[in-house]
Design a protein around this motif. Structure first.
Motif, PDB file in Angstrom:
ATOM      1  N   ALA B 104      -4.673  25.148  43.635  1.00  0.00           N
ATOM      2  CA  ALA B 104      -4.765  23.714  43.363  1.00  0.00           C
ATOM      3  C   ALA B 104      -3.926  22.919  44.360  1.00  0.00           C
ATOM      4  O   ALA B 104      -4.347  21.866  44.849  1.00  0.00           O
ATOM      5  CB  ALA B 104      -4.313  23.435  41.932  1.00  0.00           C
ATOM      6  N   ARG B 107      -5.777  22.607  47.606  1.00  0.00           N
ATOM      7  CA  ARG B 107      -6.841  21.601  47.483  1.00  0.00           C
ATOM      8  C   ARG B 107      -6.251  20.191  47.589  1.00  0.00           C
ATOM      9  O   ARG B 107      -6.807  19.299  48.208  1.00  0.00           O
ATOM     10  CB  ARG B 107      -7.551  21.733  46.134  1.00  0.00           C
ATOM     11  N   PHE B 108      -5.105  20.048  46.929  1.00  0.00           N
ATOM     12  CA  PHE B 108      -4.432  18.753  46.895  1.00  0.00           C
ATOM     13  C   PHE B 108      -4.016  18.305  48.313  1.00  0.00           C
ATOM     14  O   PHE B 108      -4.291  17.185  48.739  1.00  0.00           O
ATOM     15  CB  PHE B 108      -3.216  18.863  45.970  1.00  0.00           C
ATOM     16  N   ASP B 110      -5.216  19.312  51.178  1.00  0.00           N
ATOM     17  CA  ASP B 110      -6.417  19.065  51.974  1.00  0.00           C
ATOM     18  C   ASP B 110      -7.015  17.690  51.624  1.00  0.00           C
ATOM     19  O   ASP B 110      -7.445  16.947  52.496  1.00  0.00           O
ATOM     20  CB  ASP B 110      -7.437  20.183  51.714  1.00  0.00           C
ATOM     21  N   ASP B 111      -6.999  17.378  50.344  1.00  0.00           N
ATOM     22  CA  ASP B 111      -7.523  16.086  49.881  1.00  0.00           C
ATOM     23  C   ASP B 111      -6.682  14.930  50.441  1.00  0.00           C
ATOM     24  O   ASP B 111      -7.218  13.927  50.905  1.00  0.00           O
ATOM     25  CB  ASP B 111      -7.507  16.079  48.341  1.00  0.00           C
ATOM     26  N   GLU B 117      -9.183  11.718  47.126  1.00  0.00           N
ATOM     27  CA  GLU B 117      -9.891  11.510  45.863  1.00  0.00           C
ATOM     28  C   GLU B 117      -8.927  11.369  44.689  1.00  0.00           C
ATOM     29  O   GLU B 117      -9.156  10.594  43.767  1.00  0.00           O
ATOM     30  CB  GLU B 117     -10.842  12.689  45.572  1.00  0.00           C
ATOM     31  N   ILE B 118      -7.857  12.167  44.723  1.00  0.00           N
ATOM     32  CA  ILE B 118      -6.956  12.198  43.571  1.00  0.00           C
ATOM     33  C   ILE B 118      -6.216  10.872  43.395  1.00  0.00           C
ATOM     34  O   ILE B 118      -5.870  10.471  42.284  1.00  0.00           O
ATOM     35  CB  ILE B 118      -5.971  13.389  43.665  1.00  0.00           C
ATOM     36  N   ILE B 339      -2.671  17.956  38.726  1.00  0.00           N
ATOM     37  CA  ILE B 339      -3.368  18.382  39.948  1.00  0.00           C
ATOM     38  C   ILE B 339      -4.258  19.588  39.649  1.00  0.00           C
ATOM     39  O   ILE B 339      -5.408  19.659  40.078  1.00  0.00           O
ATOM     40  CB  ILE B 339      -2.332  18.692  41.058  1.00  0.00           C
ATOM     41  N   PHE B 342      -7.250  18.419  37.704  1.00  0.00           N
ATOM     42  CA  PHE B 342      -8.162  17.593  38.509  1.00  0.00           C
ATOM     43  C   PHE B 342      -9.042  18.436  39.424  1.00  0.00           C
ATOM     44  O   PHE B 342     -10.246  18.244  39.486  1.00  0.00           O
ATOM     45  CB  PHE B 342      -7.343  16.596  39.335  1.00  0.00           C
ATOM     46  N   TYR B 343      -8.445  19.401  40.129  1.00  0.00           N
ATOM     47  CA  TYR B 343      -9.227  20.147  41.122  1.00  0.00           C
ATOM     48  C   TYR B 343      -9.935  21.359  40.532  1.00  0.00           C
ATOM     49  O   TYR B 343     -10.998  21.742  40.996  1.00  0.00           O
ATOM     50  CB  TYR B 343      -8.342  20.608  42.284  1.00  0.00           C
ATOM     51  N   LEU B 344      -9.326  21.982  39.533  1.00  0.00           N
ATOM     52  CA  LEU B 344      -9.895  23.237  39.040  1.00  0.00           C
ATOM     53  C   LEU B 344     -10.520  23.095  37.659  1.00  0.00           C
ATOM     54  O   LEU B 344     -11.213  24.001  37.203  1.00  0.00           O
ATOM     55  CB  LEU B 344      -8.820  24.334  38.999  1.00  0.00           C
TER      56      LEU B 344
END
Lengths: 310, 486
Positions: B104, B107-108, B110-111, B117-118, B339, B342-344
């Motif tokens: 996660a 992903r965070f 990279d986002d 997005e977050i 987080i 949100f991503y997973l």
């Protein structure tokens, strides 16, 4: 391999060899001391001169007494070429490349340095000195054997050999220099009878006595001793033998042309100079030239393979 | 001489990893407790001495800076021979939680460097990123392979009074300690071989090859043997031992900045005896800001001019990627459960320590009112520097800290003082409880891997909760032990 690593491993080779040779020299001087008639002592000053550290020594000491000289050459932190400083420098260089050498070898270098420091008082006492110096020599030899037996004989190993052999050749010239000049007060002293002792001591300083006997089959004489130490093809601490080893290592490395050129020059000087006939002053002069030539070989190695200075 | 008697062991009010509140060994520790009880104190002390000597001779060191000597000292690594044992079934859950968490976090990151997005979704506020000292605008729009930024992560775990394991922080920049984890096992085998007769702790020594595979997967060139190097700040860095250790174990070069240069083709080369050699992957142990004087600190001598350019051009891989530290921020930490969701779309397996964000006025007021019962940490420091442990502080220290808090609330978080668990530790021939934490390491590239256990750090001073080696901490071997189903 990395240029920086090549440089560090070269210095590991040099510093270890320096520690070992200094130990041999001190051990031989102590033996000579015992062999001489009562009241006559070998001079200690030349030992300090040999390493080029007179100024440093005289800044801290008023005279060249045995305990002071021994302390300075064996355990002094201020003297960069003392046994302890050499081992510390070898260890620090090894530490910067400990990923490169076999783990056991690094551990032994580390222990070698720790032991030498912890036992230094033993080395300074008359009773413990012999054992202490013997241990320094033996541990260094063990390390040399361990590296020969467990490390890849690749470029890195040849940089180690280059460092060792250049230092050994250099130390051999220095030891010859100090042992052929001013060691005993010979002139008009009735001590000529002891001259042989002086040459035996020179051979002993280089662990060469037994091999000289076997190789030269002659009694110990100045000319033969010099010939043996400069030109023997077989004795591993002779100048010639070291130069041949340096040549062999250089040839395994790329871009070795300029270093080899200098090496050939000094090698042909060594082989063509009649050292056995040279008196003290010309001999001293000749040794100076050999040392300068060895410095030039070092410079060429540095230019060809080490990191450019900042 | 007296033997160890667990009846007299004073575990105190916190969770002890070996001995329960009724002074009985926990099930996974029975054999260890029995073996130790069968040894007299002198025997045990002599084992400890043997371990200390082995560590000295093996040259296992870390470097500390001291004001007294005005320089760096190479110190041996303090080690306690009594291992810390964790049951395999518990470990399986921890491992799952760590993988989830680090996935996660990647992903965070990279986002954050792409569409954010977050932030658009209103989960993490914009100002936290805008004010983060570890957000690197130079990295916006870059897409490292697999979308992974933090390839090597070290997360610190602690166990509270009731036995719950919490994540205390995530180290996503240049976490260290893994070499000590590996060396600790070697030392234990050397000095305490009989322990291994009753136990078969799961091996830890796969790590160097797993790290190798992780790094090799990042190579921009598709070749069988990519050229990989470990970039170290040099011999005076506190973790120098580790840098050289890992290079040695992986069989790759240990380089300093001056060994490398970036050529006009944007490729990175190292200076070798045979001429320049191209480098594919750099495991860098140099902080972001010192990596490249062209992009960051212009006066850094540790870095390589043009390195960021080469990385952006995709000619070299950097692990961890520059900018990954943005998720290292302790304020960001407080959002990790969100987080993960949100991503997973999953619930976090491992809980966070309850955390107050001092940037929020109510939280600040609460923290100031309860400083004695809080641990207050700066958002971007590591190594235990600049923090306040309320319960162990003086009134004056708290007053000074309160001033700093009010000046810069964004830079602080507060947490309750946890009752860190303890493990029996040899103190002057006696067993005494000492507080520990645990740092497992998580590798991420095309797949994820977690070390078997991790580095247990122990606060050697009585009552101390600070486990950092720079501040009087030591370490223990950590065993993951399968429990037989009987």
């Amino acid at each position: 391999m990395l240029s920086r690593v090549a440089e560090n491993i070269y210095w590991v080779g040099r510093y270890l060899e320096r520690a070992e040779n200094t130990a041999r020299l001190l051990a031989a001087n102590a033996t000579l001391h015992l062999d001489l008639p009562r009241g006559i002592t070998p001079a200690w000053e030349p030992l300090i001169a040999m390493a080029g550290t007179q100024d440093l020594f005289e800044a801290q000491h008023s005279d060249y007494s045995e305990p002071e000289v021994i302390r300075f050459m064996l355990g002094s932190e201020q003297n960069p070429s003392s046994i302890l400083s050499s081992l510390r420098a070898a260890r620090e260089n090894a530490r910067t490349i400990r990923d490169y050498m076999p783990r056991e070898a690094w551990e032994l270098i580390n222990k070698h340095h720790l032991d030498a420091g912890e036992r230094v008082e033993e080395g300074l006492s008359k009773r413990g000195r012999h054992e202490y110096l013997k241990r320094i020599i033996l541990t260094t030899q063990t390390l040399n054997g361990m590296l020969a037996g467990t490390m890849n004989h690749d470029q890195g190993y040849h940089f180690l050999l280059l460092g060792r052999n250049i230092e050994r050749a250099d130390m051999t010239t220095r030891i010859i220099d100090v042992r052929t000049d001013g060691l005993l007060p010979l002139e008009n002293s009735g001590l000529q009878a002891f001259e042989t002792l002086q040459w035996v001591s020179l051979l002993r300083s280089l662990s060469a006595y037994q091999m000289y006997r076997r190789s030269m089959q002659a009694r110990v004489r100045r000319g033969d001793v010099l010939l043996f130490l400069f030109q023997s093809a077989d004795f591993p601490r002779s100048i010639r033998h070291n130069l041949c080893n340096i040549e062999r290592s250089l040839k395994t490395l790329p871009n070795h042309e300029s270093a080899i050129r200098i090496l050939y020059q000094v090698k042909s000087r060594i082989l063509s100079t009649p050292v056995e006939k040279m008196q003290c002053t010309p001999l001293h002069h000749f040794i100076d030239q050999v040392q300068i030539a060895l410095d030039r070989v070092h410079d060429e190695i540095s230019n060809a393979w080490f990191l450019p200075p900042h | 001489m007296k033997n160890i008697d667990w009846k007299t062991y004073e575990a105190g009010k916190v969770w002890d990893e070996l001995i329960d509140t009724e002074n009985r060994p926990r099930p996974h520790g029975e054999q260890l407790a029995k073996l130790l009880a069968g040894m007299d104190a002198d025997e045990l002390a002599s084992r400890q001495t043997a371990a200390d000597l082995a560590i000295k001779e093996m040259g296992i060191t870390f470097t500390v800076y001291s004001d007294e000597t005005q320089g760096a000292i190479d110190r041996t690594w303090p080690f306690d021979i009594v291992p810390r044992i964790i049951a395999k079934n518990e470990w399986d859950t921890i491992e799952k939680g760590l993988k989830q968490r680090v996935l996660a976090l990647n992903r965070f990151i990279d986002d954050l460097y792409h569409d954010q997005e977050i932030i658009k979704a209103g989960i993490v506020p914009q100002e936290i990123i805008a004010s983060s000292s570890n957000f690197r605008p130079q990295c916006v729009g870059i897409s490292p392979r697999f979308g992974i930024w933090a390839h090597i992560c070290g997360s610190d775990l602690v166990r509270d009074r009731d036995g719950t394991v919490y994540v205390l922080e995530d180290n996503l920049r240049v976490p260290s300690g893994v070499s000590y984890m590996l060396e600790n096992r070697l030392v234990t085998k050397r000095v305490f071989p009989e322990l291994f007769e009753d136990y078969a702790p799961l091996p830890v020594d796969d790590y160097p090859s797993q790290l190798y595979d992780t790094l090799a997967a990042l190579s921009p060139r598709d070749i069988e043997y990519p050229e990989m190097v470990v970039l170290t700040p040099g011999i005076y860095n506190s973790a120098y031992f580790e840098h050289s250790y890992l290079a040695q174990q992986m069989g790759c070069e240990l380089v300093e900045g001056r060994d490398l240069y970036v050529d006009n083709d944007d490729c990175v080369y190292m200076r070798t005896v045979g001429g320049p050699a191209r480098v594919d992957v750099i495991y860098r142990r140099v902080d972001d800001l010192f990596l490249d004087p062209e992009a960051f600190h212009p006066d850094s001598l540790l870095g390589v001019p043009g390195l960021l350019r080469a990385w952006k051009a995709g000619k070299v891989a950097l692990a961890n990627a520059p900018g990954a530290g943005v998720a290292d921020d302790k304020v960001v930490y407080s959002y990790v459960p969100d987080i993960i969701e949100f991503y997973l779309g999953e619930k976090p397996v491992l809980p966070n320590v309850p955390t107050w964000r001092c940037m929020e006025p109510e939280a600040l007021a609460d923290t100031l009112a309860n400083l004695e019962n809080r641990v207050v940490k700066p958002a971007n420091e590591s190594g235990g520097y600049g923090m306040l442990v309320g319960s162990a502080s003086t009134k004056k220290e708290r007053e000074e800290f309160a001033k700093r808090l009010k000046q810069d609330p964004r830079n602080y978080i507060a947490q309750p003082v946890l009752g860190l668990s303890t493990v029996p530790t040899i103190v002057e021939k006696r067993m005494e409880p000492r507080h520990v934490d645990l740092r497992p390491f998580i590798l991420s590239a095309d797949q994820q891997q977690v070390t078997m256990g991790g580095l247990t750090r122990v606060a050697l001073r009585q009552g101390s909760l600070v486990v950092n080696s720079s501040q009087g901490g030591g370490s223990k071997d950590t065993w993951i032990v399968p429990i037989d189903k009987e």
